[in-house]
Design a protein around this motif. Structure first.
Motif, short mmCIF file in Angstrom:
data_model
loop_
_atom_site.label_atom_id
_atom_site.label_comp_id
_atom_site.label_asym_id
_atom_site.label_seq_id
_atom_site.Cartn_x
_atom_site.Cartn_y
_atom_site.Cartn_z
N TYR A 234 0.86 -1.19 0.00
CA TYR A 234 0.00 0.00 0.00
C TYR A 234 0.89 1.23 0.00
CZ TYR A 234 -3.40 -3.48 1.37
OH TYR A 234 -4.19 -4.60 1.41
N SER A 235 0.39 2.29 -0.62
CA SER A 235 1.20 3.50 -0.72
C SER A 235 1.23 4.29 0.59
CB SER A 235 0.70 4.39 -1.85
OG SER A 235 -0.63 4.80 -1.60
N SER A 236 0.24 4.07 1.44
CA SER A 236 0.21 4.78 2.73
C SER A 236 -0.60 3.98 3.75
CB SER A 236 -0.42 6.17 2.56
OG SER A 236 -1.80 6.04 2.25
N LYS A 237 -0.46 4.39 4.99
CA LYS A 237 -1.21 3.74 6.06
C LYS A 237 -2.70 3.96 5.89
CE LYS A 237 -1.18 3.19 11.03
NZ LYS A 237 -0.45 3.44 12.24
N GLU A 238 -3.09 5.13 5.40
CA GLU A 238 -4.50 5.45 5.18
C GLU A 238 -5.10 4.52 4.13
OE1 GLU A 238 -2.09 7.91 5.19
OE2 GLU A 238 -2.54 8.49 7.25
N GLU A 239 -4.34 4.25 3.07
CA GLU A 239 -4.82 3.33 2.03
C GLU A 239 -4.99 1.92 2.59
OE1 GLU A 239 -3.49 1.43 -2.26
OE2 GLU A 239 -2.31 3.10 -1.43
N TYR A 240 -4.05 1.51 3.44
CA TYR A 240 -4.11 0.21 4.09
C TYR A 240 -5.37 0.09 4.95
CZ TYR A 240 -2.85 -3.46 7.46
OH TYR A 240 -2.85 -4.57 8.27
N ILE A 241 -5.63 1.10 5.77
CA ILE A 241 -6.80 1.09 6.65
C ILE A 241 -8.08 1.11 5.84
CG2 ILE A 241 -8.06 2.48 8.35
CD1 ILE A 241 -5.33 3.25 9.54
N GLU A 242 -8.14 1.95 4.82
CA GLU A 242 -9.33 2.05 3.97
C GLU A 242 -9.62 0.72 3.27
OE1 GLU A 242 -10.51 4.34 -0.10
OE2 GLU A 242 -9.48 5.53 1.43
N SER A 243 -8.59 0.09 2.77
CA SER A 243 -8.75 -1.19 2.09
C SER A 243 -9.29 -2.27 3.02
CB SER A 243 -7.41 -1.63 1.51
OG SER A 243 -7.48 -2.93 1.00
N HIS A 244 -8.75 -2.34 4.22
CA HIS A 244 -9.20 -3.35 5.17
C HIS A 244 -10.59 -3.06 5.73
CE1 HIS A 244 -5.16 -4.84 4.80
NE2 HIS A 244 -5.53 -5.92 5.44
N LYS A 245 -10.91 -1.80 5.92
CA LYS A 245 -12.26 -1.46 6.38
C LYS A 245 -13.29 -1.81 5.31
CE LYS A 245 -11.82 1.97 9.99
NZ LYS A 245 -12.18 3.33 10.42
N MET A 246 -12.94 -1.60 4.03
CA MET A 246 -13.84 -1.96 2.95
C MET A 246 -14.08 -3.48 2.95
SD MET A 246 -15.81 -0.98 0.57
CE MET A 246 -15.35 0.72 0.43
N GLY A 247 -13.02 -4.23 3.22
CA GLY A 247 -13.17 -5.68 3.35
C GLY A 247 -14.08 -6.06 4.50
N PHE A 248 -13.99 -5.34 5.61
CA PHE A 248 -14.88 -5.58 6.75
C PHE A 248 -16.33 -5.29 6.37
CE2 PHE A 248 -11.42 -4.70 10.19
CZ PHE A 248 -10.86 -5.93 9.92
N TYR A 249 -16.56 -4.18 5.63
CA TYR A 249 -17.92 -3.83 5.20
C TYR A 249 -18.50 -4.93 4.31
CZ TYR A 249 -16.98 1.02 6.66
OH TYR A 249 -16.67 2.15 7.36
N ILE A 250 -17.71 -5.37 3.34
CA ILE A 250 -18.18 -6.38 2.40
C ILE A 250 -18.46 -7.70 3.11
CG2 ILE A 250 -17.50 -7.78 0.40
CD1 ILE A 250 -16.04 -5.24 -0.64
N CYS A 251 -17.54 -8.12 3.97
CA CYS A 251 -17.76 -9.36 4.73
C CYS A 251 -18.98 -9.24 5.64
CB CYS A 251 -16.53 -9.70 5.57
SG CYS A 251 -15.16 -10.32 4.61
N GLY A 252 -19.16 -8.09 6.24
CA GLY A 252 -20.34 -7.88 7.09
C GLY A 252 -21.63 -8.01 6.31
N LEU A 253 -21.68 -7.43 5.10
CA LEU A 253 -22.88 -7.54 4.27
C LEU A 253 -23.12 -8.99 3.83
CD1 LEU A 253 -22.70 -4.33 2.06
CD2 LEU A 253 -24.43 -4.91 3.75
#
Length: 140
Positions: A86-105
């Motif tokens: 990942y290019s930054s920590k923010e991108e890393y967090i955003e990517s993993h949170k999106m994965g959490f959202y998708i898994c939750g749905l």
């Protein structure tokens, strides 16, 4: 005195447009409500269990890894990539949170599916019971 109504009579009656629309609306509303509510629960569980992992990404680890790998690894072997994922920590967090959202749905929709299947099984078990009760009442 009111006539006794049996579940088997209702379940085996031919469907009409009004009941089909009602059932469709109930199914759609329950799908949305159950999926969203259980998705929120699953998301909170995942954040509780893995939220601290979001802070585990370290940009400085890649800088120190670059120097170590050149000194330790020889003979043209590359065990790990020197490029960060990942290019930054923010991108890393955003990517993993999106994965959490998708898994939750997905888990929320699966929860609704399990509830719907369980309801169908309960209704299938109740049908012969209702038929037996109706038969008993009609014989007496």
């Amino acid at each position: 005195m009111k006539e006794k109504r049996y579940y088997c009579d209702w379940a085996l009656s031919p469907p009409n447009k009004k009941s089909n629309r009602l059932i469709s609306k109930v199914l759609l509303i329950s799908l949305v409500v159950v999926t969203l509510f259980s998705s929120l629960i699953y998301y909170n569980i995942m954040m509780y269990n893995h939220g601290e992992d979001l802070e585990a990404y370290s940009e400085s680890a890649y800088k120190s890894h670059d120097g170590i790998s050149d000194n330790v690894i020889g003979k043209d072997f590359e065990v790990l990539s020197k490029e960060p994922n990942y290019s930054s920590k923010e991108e890393y967090i955003e990517s993993h949170k999106m994965g959490f959202y998708i898994c939750g749905l997905i888990f929320g929709a699966l929860t609704w599916s399990v509830m719907a299947a369980t309801s169908c099984i309960v209704m299938l078990v109740a049908l012969p019971i209702s038929m037996v009760h109706k038969k008993k009442e009609n014989l007496s």
